[in-house]
Design a protein around this motif. Structure first.
Motif, short mmCIF file in Angstrom:
data_model
loop_
_atom_site.label_atom_id
_atom_site.label_comp_id
_atom_site.label_asym_id
_atom_site.label_seq_id
_atom_site.Cartn_x
_atom_site.Cartn_y
_atom_site.Cartn_z
N LEU A 130 -22.43 43.06 -47.39
CA LEU A 130 -22.89 44.31 -47.99
C LEU A 130 -24.35 44.57 -47.65
O LEU A 130 -25.15 43.64 -47.53
N GLU A 144 -27.61 47.68 -48.42
CA GLU A 144 -28.05 48.94 -49.02
C GLU A 144 -28.03 49.99 -47.92
O GLU A 144 -28.56 49.76 -46.83
N LEU A 184 -22.89 46.22 -58.27
CA LEU A 184 -22.24 45.09 -57.63
C LEU A 184 -21.92 44.02 -58.65
O LEU A 184 -22.80 43.60 -59.41
N ARG A 213 -19.62 40.45 -55.28
CA ARG A 213 -20.17 41.34 -54.26
C ARG A 213 -21.67 41.13 -54.10
O ARG A 213 -22.20 41.22 -52.98
N LEU A 219 -24.27 40.49 -50.61
CA LEU A 219 -25.33 41.43 -50.21
C LEU A 219 -26.36 40.71 -49.34
O LEU A 219 -26.92 39.69 -49.74
N ARG A 249 -33.81 43.96 -54.14
CA ARG A 249 -32.91 45.11 -54.18
C ARG A 249 -33.60 46.30 -54.82
O ARG A 249 -34.47 46.16 -55.68
N HIS A 300 -24.16 50.84 -51.88
CA HIS A 300 -24.04 49.68 -50.98
C HIS A 300 -22.73 49.83 -50.23
O HIS A 300 -21.76 50.39 -50.75
#
Length: 355
Positions: free
Chosen positions: A62, A64, A208, A212, A216, A229, A242
């Motif tokens: 994942l 952003e 998330l 998940r 990331l 993040r 995401h």
């Protein structure tokens, strides 16, 4: 999240040339080039006709995607327009009944203007933006619904609604908030219900869960420093999603015409709705528009890019060439040039294949 400041020229690079390489080899070459010398995971995906290819970080990694989220926000608006729930000309005030929405020259801000960045709203909700370095690491965290609506009430428009193109994260975020309020869902649930679930995009979301979050990719600044993040609160419609390369390739296929029904009509609506903002460029709901060079037939290209504190993303599609490119990087350095180089090379192959 920022607008395009240096417009890419798809095909302007000397690397765009006829090649016998396979799609997989071209994608791998691009992934290696993007990843060279920059900390952070990189994933590249592409479509050429009926073929797809992925390379780099595992397909379930994942990232952003920043302002590529606006593509999802605008497509959701278009789907609601096709359904007849709202219209491009629906006033923002009709969906945010508790808000005081500014007007300019007697004109009300409409949903379509928010999607096309012609609302007259400023680029940012300035009073909610942090002033110190610590806050700048997560600059949109204070953008809750109440704070955004208070800022909206105090905002003076920079131009009359509909008059000028002025890129606005503030406006795009308000569009996402308004659509969520109108449908009685969170923005996260709205995107999952209207776009992600129908297309099988299981990992495209704002929030998330633990599993998940572990997938990331850790972000890095353009100079390679680790970055936390971003949390966009209720401005998520401007850049809070995401996604994985595998998910974005599913969206790309629909944008290339692989969709039907209400969603397919919504995609067509976003492609057809445009406003010229530059001699060679247009704005569409959720997209910038440009064209391939004359040597490739000057066919239309739609693209969206996004940057957060530690990630950069590009999604570009050339429907007439049935080609698309996705590049996701856990480094804030731009990937646009590499993406357009790859799109140009794929378009050459598409042109030769069709002759």
């Amino acid at each position: 999240m920022s607008p395009i400041t240096n417009w890419p020229d798809p095909g302007g690079s000397s690397s765009v040339s006829l090649t016998a390489n396979t799609l997989a080899e071209l994608v791998e070459e691009t992934a290696r080039a993007v990843g060279a010398g920059r900390p952070g995971a990189v994933a590249v995906g592409a479509v050429l006709g009926e073929e797809t290819a992925l390379h780099g970080a595992p397909p379930d990694t994942l990232f952003e995607i920043g302002s590529v989220s606006k593509t999802f926000t605008a497509l959701t608006l278009a789907r609601l327009v096709v359904r007849g729930t709202v219209d491009w000309e629906t006033p923002l005030a009709a969906l945010l009944l508790e808000a005081r929405v500014p007007e300019g020259a007697g004109r009300a801000i409409t949903l379509g203007q928010l999607a096309l960045h012609t609302s007259g709203l400023p680029r940012l909700p300035h009073r909610l933006m942090p002033r110190g370095r610590r806050g700048a690491l997560d600059p949109y965290a204070r953008c809750t619904a109440d704070a955004l609506l208070a800022e909206l009430a105090a905002t003076r428009l920079r131009s009359a609604p509909g008059r000028k193109f002025r890129y606005s994260n503030f406006g795009a975020g308000l569009l996402g908030l308004a659509l969520a309020r109108h449908t009685g869902r969170s923005y996260d649930a709205l995107i999952r219900d209207e776009i992600a679930a129908p297309l099988g995009m299981a990992d495209t979301r704002v929030e998330l869960d633990e599993e998940r979050a572990a997938r990331l990719a850790p972000g890095h600044s353009r100079t390679g420093r680790p970055r936390p993040r971003w949390h966009l609160a209720d401005l998520a419609g401007a850049g809070g999603l995401h996604a994985t390369t595998a998910d974005l390739l599913k969206l790309a296929l629909v944008e290339l015409g692989d969709g039907s029904g209400e969603l397919g009509r919504a995609v067509a609506l976003t492609h057809e709705t445009e406003r010229r903002i530059h001699r060679a460029h247009t704005i569409h709901p959720g997209w910038y528009g440009t064209r391939l060079p004359a040597s490739l037939g000057r066919h239309a290209v739609l693209f969206a890019n996004g940057r957060t504190g530690g990630h950069h993303a590009l999604l570009a599609v050339a429907p007439a060439r049935q080609t698309a490119v996705v590049i996701l990087s856990a480094n804030a350095r731009s990937v646009d040039r590499a993406g357009f180089d790859l799109l140009g090379r794929l378009s050459v192959d598409a042109l030769v294949t069709r002759r």
